[in-house]
Write an enzyme that holds these catalytic residues in place. Structure first.
Site, PDB file in Angstrom:
ATOM      1  CD  GLU A  99       0.628  -0.742   8.838  1.00  0.00           C
ATOM      2  OE1 GLU A  99      -0.148  -0.670   7.861  1.00  0.00           O
ATOM      3  OE2 GLU A  99       1.110   0.243   9.660  1.00  0.00           O
TER       4      GLU A  99
ATOM      5  CG  HIS B  90      -0.376   0.191   2.560  1.00  0.00           C
ATOM      6  ND1 HIS B  90      -1.058   0.648   3.645  1.00  0.00           N
ATOM      7  CD2 HIS B  90       0.989   0.076   3.107  1.00  0.00           C
ATOM      8  CE1 HIS B  90      -0.385   0.842   4.741  1.00  0.00           C
ATOM      9  NE2 HIS B  90       1.055   0.481   4.317  1.00  0.00           N
TER      10      HIS B  90
ATOM     11  CG  HIS C  50       2.844  -3.342   6.008  1.00  0.00           C
ATOM     12  ND1 HIS C  50       3.587  -3.146   6.999  1.00  0.00           N
ATOM     13  CD2 HIS C  50       2.365  -2.115   5.795  1.00  0.00           C
ATOM     14  CE1 HIS C  50       3.728  -1.655   7.087  1.00  0.00           C
ATOM     15  NE2 HIS C  50       3.132  -1.239   6.204  1.00  0.00           N
TER      16      HIS C  50
ATOM     17  CG  HIS D 210       5.206   0.702   2.477  1.00  0.00           C
ATOM     18  ND1 HIS D 210       4.430   1.738   2.149  1.00  0.00           N
ATOM     19  CD2 HIS D 210       4.700   0.252   3.709  1.00  0.00           C
ATOM     20  CE1 HIS D 210       3.582   2.080   3.294  1.00  0.00           C
ATOM     21  NE2 HIS D 210       3.968   0.982   4.061  1.00  0.00           N
TER      22      HIS D 210
ATOM     23  CG  ASP E 243      -2.331 -13.407   0.895  1.00  0.00           C
ATOM     24  OD1 ASP E 243      -1.421 -12.537   1.228  1.00  0.00           O
ATOM     25  OD2 ASP E 243      -2.255 -14.680   0.490  1.00  0.00           O
ATOM     26  CG  HIS E 244       0.741 -12.487  -2.132  1.00  0.00           C
ATOM     27  ND1 HIS E 244       0.134 -13.312  -1.171  1.00  0.00           N
ATOM     28  CD2 HIS E 244       1.862 -12.558  -2.111  1.00  0.00           C
ATOM     29  CE1 HIS E 244       1.154 -13.824  -0.794  1.00  0.00           C
ATOM     30  NE2 HIS E 244       2.480 -13.284  -1.223  1.00  0.00           N
TER      31      HIS E 244
ATOM     32  CB  CYS F 107       3.772   4.884   5.351  1.00  0.00           C
ATOM     33  SG  CYS F 107       4.076   4.030   6.672  1.00  0.00           S
TER      34      CYS F 107
END
Length: 145
Positions: free
Chosen positions: A135, A25, A52, A50, A90-91, A44
């Site tokens: 996070e 994100h 998480h 980037h 996810d991903h 961020c």
């Protein structure tokens, strides 16, 4: 004090299911200039995003079913989370790949709120729901507060 309410509350049990997903994100407010975004969001706000390794904990609270002893079958809850949340996020790049964050800054706070809103209608109404999202190992949020 309502003794029936106290007795009912004493029969309530919390169950938890932990799941994991990875997502990228960028925290960015399009109404602000680049300098303000960089100052407020720091790393961020990097333009190339980037990622998480999110840890998701779904907490359900209710009275165990007298026939099964379950508040909810945790295998069923896991399948629901997989279908409703993980397949969606996810991903993925939350900013680019999801409808939910196209116009919503994907902070941990917002992600937890979105997950809650996705799960709530799919769960029995007599169960209380709380979503906790890590996070990082040290940064996490819970919704509702």
């Amino acid at each position: 004090m309502d003794m029936n309410r106290v007795a009912a509350d004493m029969n309530r049990v919390a169950v938890y299911r932990r799941e994991h997903f990875n997502a990228a994100h960028r925290l960015h407010n399009p109404a602000w200039d680049e300098a303000t975004n960089a100052r407020v969001f720091g790393k961020c706000n990097l333009p190339h995003y980037h990622g998480h390794n999110y840890e998701l904990i779904v907490k359900l609270t209710g009275v165990p079913n007298p026939d099964t002893g379950y508040v909810m079958d945790l295998k069923v809850l896991s399948e629901l989370i997989q279908e409703t949340v993980l397949q969606r996020f996810d991903h993925k790049n939350l900013n680019l790949d999801t409808v939910e964050f196209r116009d919503l800054n994907p902070t941990a706070e917002h992600i937890a709120m979105v997950i809650y809103r996705l799960l709530r209608p799919r769960l029995p109404g007599d169960l209380d729901l709380e979503v906790t999202l890590y996070e990082t190992d040290r940064n996490f949020v819970s919704y509702p507060a």
